[in-house]
Design a protein around this motif. Structure first.
Motif, short mmCIF file in Angstrom:
data_model
loop_
_atom_site.label_atom_id
_atom_site.label_comp_id
_atom_site.label_asym_id
_atom_site.label_seq_id
_atom_site.Cartn_x
_atom_site.Cartn_y
_atom_site.Cartn_z
N PHE A 48 0.85 -1.19 0.00
CA PHE A 48 0.00 0.00 0.00
C PHE A 48 0.89 1.24 0.00
O PHE A 48 1.97 1.23 0.58
N SER A 63 -0.63 4.32 0.82
CA SER A 63 -1.27 5.26 1.75
C SER A 63 -1.75 4.57 3.02
O SER A 63 -1.63 5.12 4.10
N LYS A 64 -2.28 3.38 2.91
CA LYS A 64 -2.81 2.65 4.07
C LYS A 64 -1.67 1.92 4.78
O LYS A 64 -1.44 0.73 4.57
N GLN A 65 -0.99 2.64 5.65
CA GLN A 65 0.19 2.08 6.29
C GLN A 65 -0.15 1.04 7.37
O GLN A 65 0.72 0.28 7.79
N THR A 66 -1.40 0.99 7.81
CA THR A 66 -1.82 -0.10 8.70
C THR A 66 -1.66 -1.44 8.00
O THR A 66 -1.16 -2.40 8.57
N GLY A 67 -2.07 -1.48 6.74
CA GLY A 67 -1.90 -2.70 5.95
C GLY A 67 -0.45 -3.07 5.78
O GLY A 67 -0.09 -4.25 5.87
N THR A 104 -7.35 8.07 3.74
CA THR A 104 -6.70 6.76 3.71
C THR A 104 -7.53 5.65 4.35
O THR A 104 -7.42 4.50 3.94
N MET A 105 -8.33 5.96 5.34
CA MET A 105 -8.98 4.90 6.11
C MET A 105 -10.50 5.01 6.06
O MET A 105 -11.05 6.10 6.07
#
Length: 225
Positions: free
Chosen positions: A9, A11-15, A125-126
């Motif tokens: 990813f 932008s989605k740094q949680t992923g 992003t979320m």
């Protein structure tokens, strides 16, 4: 597009954080593309710090910073598009790492801008956070609720973007997906030249309001909030 082609990813740094843990333990659930994930995560953090602190120096609400930030973001996406188009179309290698890095840097500026102008409803992003805030909103059914409207539109646009990206991946090419994003960001950048902005006001003794500035120049428009 980046998840399909680079298994990371931007932008989605949680992923990406989850992918780092899975890749470190050689989980069979993920494709081992650690360079993409690590580059995206590190560049994103550095980019948020850079864009955020420059915004503090110039003025987070200044029109000039909104324009500069969006021009830089758009240029980065166009750069990734060019690198993908003229470089190797492989999912691994220097070109793929470059595409991920450029896009992660662009997205870091995008979310930093959204948060710095005090619009947390549009973190860009979320979906999870927006869903939770929408569900617990006491005024969710009120006629006038700007925060709710922003969250709902944000949810719809992110879902729509996902379907558009998936359709482009199936019927066209990843380069076209990047070009579409760059074009949309160009339109958004131009729109900042025409938004009304805010004006300083003062109240006189009679209780009526009037503009504190008697004239508006081009520099005032560009440098204004």
């Amino acid at each position: 597009m980046t998840f399909v082609w680079y298994r990371a990813f931007v932008s989605k740094q949680t992923g990406n954080t989850v992918l780092v843990a899975l890749a470190a333990l050689e989980s069979q659930a993920v494709v081992q593309t650690e360079p993409h994930v690590v580059i995206s995560l590190c560049v994103f953090i550095a980019g948020v710090a850079i864009f955020g602190h420059i915004g503090h120096l110039i003025g987070q609400h200044r029109r000039v910073w909104l324009i500069i930030s969006n021009v830089l973001q758009t240029a980065l996406v166009f750069g990734a598009t060019a690198l993908r188009f003229w470089g190797s179309d492989s999912s691994n290698g220097p070109e793929s790492v470059g595409v991920v890095a450029l896009l992660a840097l662009a997205m870091s500026g995008q979310i930093a801008l959204a948060l710095c102008v005090k619009m947390p409803e549009l973190n860009t992003t979320m979906i999870t956070g927006a869903l939770v805030m929408l569900a617990v909103d006491r005024n969710i059914f009120k006629r006038k609720n700007l925060a709710r409207n922003r969250r709902v539109l944000s949810l719809f646009t992110i879902v729509a973007g996902g379907f558009i990206g998936a359709a482009i991946d199936r019927y066209y090419s990843p380069t076209f997906s990047l070009l579409l994003v760059a074009t949309i960001k160009t339109i958004v950048t131009i729109m900042f030249l025409f938004n009304r902005g805010t004006k300083q006001r003062r109240i006189n003794l009679e209780g009526t309001t009037e503009n504190a500035r008697s004239s508006v120049t081009f520099l005032k428009v560009i440098w204004g909030d």
